[in-house]
Design a protein around this motif. Structure first.
Motif, PDB file in Angstrom:
ATOM      1  N   UNK A  48      13.757  -6.880  25.775  1.00 14.85           N
ATOM      2  CA  UNK A  48      12.318  -6.750  26.031  1.00 14.85           C
ATOM      3  C   UNK A  48      11.893  -5.285  26.085  1.00 14.85           C
ATOM      4  N   UNK A  49      12.519  -4.525  26.984  1.00 17.57           N
ATOM      5  CA  UNK A  49      12.045  -3.165  27.207  1.00 17.57           C
ATOM      6  C   UNK A  49      13.112  -2.374  27.944  1.00 17.57           C
ATOM      7  N   UNK A  64       6.531  -7.570  22.368  1.00 16.25           N
ATOM      8  CA  UNK A  64       5.823  -7.383  23.637  1.00 16.25           C
ATOM      9  C   UNK A  64       5.029  -6.077  23.688  1.00 16.25           C
ATOM     10  N   UNK A  65       5.239  -5.214  22.707  1.00 16.12           N
ATOM     11  CA  UNK A  65       4.542  -3.916  22.727  1.00 16.12           C
ATOM     12  C   UNK A  65       3.039  -4.132  22.742  1.00 16.12           C
ATOM     13  N   UNK A  66       2.368  -3.409  23.639  1.00 18.10           N
ATOM     14  CA  UNK A  66       0.924  -3.531  23.777  1.00 18.10           C
ATOM     15  C   UNK A  66       0.503  -4.601  24.783  1.00 18.10           C
ATOM     16  N   UNK A  81       7.916  -4.818  35.598  1.00 17.24           N
ATOM     17  CA  UNK A  81       7.463  -5.213  34.271  1.00 17.24           C
ATOM     18  C   UNK A  81       6.109  -5.897  34.440  1.00 17.24           C
ATOM     19  N   UNK A  82       5.063  -5.207  34.017  1.00 19.39           N
ATOM     20  CA  UNK A  82       3.719  -5.781  34.051  1.00 19.39           C
ATOM     21  C   UNK A  82       3.512  -6.521  32.738  1.00 19.39           C
ATOM     22  N   UNK A  88       2.908 -18.663  25.271  1.00 19.28           N
ATOM     23  CA  UNK A  88       3.908 -19.701  25.551  1.00 19.28           C
ATOM     24  C   UNK A  88       5.314 -19.206  25.213  1.00 19.28           C
ATOM     25  N   UNK A  89       5.417 -18.406  24.161  1.00 20.89           N
ATOM     26  CA  UNK A  89       6.731 -17.924  23.723  1.00 20.89           C
ATOM     27  C   UNK A  89       7.314 -16.856  24.648  1.00 20.89           C
ATOM     28  N   UNK A  90       6.563 -16.429  25.642  1.00 23.93           N
ATOM     29  CA  UNK A  90       7.104 -15.512  26.646  1.00 23.93           C
ATOM     30  C   UNK A  90       7.849 -16.262  27.757  1.00 23.93           C
TER      31      UNK A  90
END
Lengths: 120, 107
Positions: A48-49, A64-66, A81-82, A88-90
């Motif tokens: 993710x990050x 997830x960028x942006x 992580x904000x 749904x795919x998250x």
């Protein structure tokens, strides 16, 4: 003993927001880059990050960028992580992970994870 | 992104067996590959990095090899606690990417 304890997961509506936290202990938090990796139910691992030890250099997966923002508070030994504009795919278990020193983007210790469900 | 393809996706083995899991990268990853073990309902545990460098505390029955695009994880003398799912990961290029996993099941 090294510990990473995630919190903040739960049910969110599509388009909604959640803020995940990861409190660490047992190592010098401020000396290590940290990251988030997620795992959708029954699926594999998905980066993710990641954020540098000082917090000034974040990097994100394209997916997830942006929408997601990683940050850290070294005075509180806590990673964040904000997540916004959730989809749904998250939906996944989100793991906080410590990056191994001097090894780029390889994580040598993981928390137990927090479950995020995005559903109406 | 570099795609990591693991095979097999699952295998059945018995205690004492030697098992090998392979991982193929879609692009040259040098030796920048790691392996993780995950048991049901638990967090991943790091096993090795740099294709073959074991993490502290990982038993020596685990070994890794490879470079470039082809990598493998071998478990010799499989123990009951080794039944789990194993993932490879490349960190040669950003973003880091994982293989789809290999589930090692009891025969």
């Amino acid at each position: 003993e090294m510990q990473l304890l995630e919190s903040g997961g739960g049910l969110a509506q599509p388009g909604g927001s959640l803020r995940l936290s990861c409190e660490v202990s047992g190592f010098t938090f401020s000396a290590h880059a940290m990251g988030w990796v997620r795992q959708a139910p029954g699926k594999g691992l998905d980066f993710v990050s990641v954020i540098s030890s000082s917090g000034d250099i974040p990097h994100y997966a394209d997916s997830v960028r942006g929408r997601f923002t990683i940050s850290r508070d070294n005075s509180r030994d806590t990673l964040f992580l904000q997540m916004s504009s959730l989809r749904a795919e998250d939906t996944a278990i989100y793991y906080c992970a410590k990056k191994k020193e001097a090894v780029p983007d390889y994580f040598d210790f993981w928390g137990q994870g927090t479950l995020v469900i995005v559903s109406s | 992104d570099i795609q990591m393809t693991q095979s097999p996706s699952s295998l059945s083995a018995s205690v004492g067996d030697r098992v090998t899991i392979t991982c193929r990268a879609s692009q040259d990853s040098d030796r920048w590959v790691g392996w993780y073990q995950q048991k049901p309902g638990k967090a991943p545990k790091s096993l090795m990095y740099g294709a073959s460098s074991l993490e502290t505390g990982v038993p020596s029955r685990f070994s890794g090899s490879g470079s470039g695009t082809d990598f493998s994880l071998t478990i010799s003398n499989l123990q009951p606690e080794d039944f789990a799912t194993y993932y490879c990961q490349q960190y040669h290029c950003f973003p880091p990417t994982f293989g789809g996993g290999t589930k090692v099941e009891f025969k």
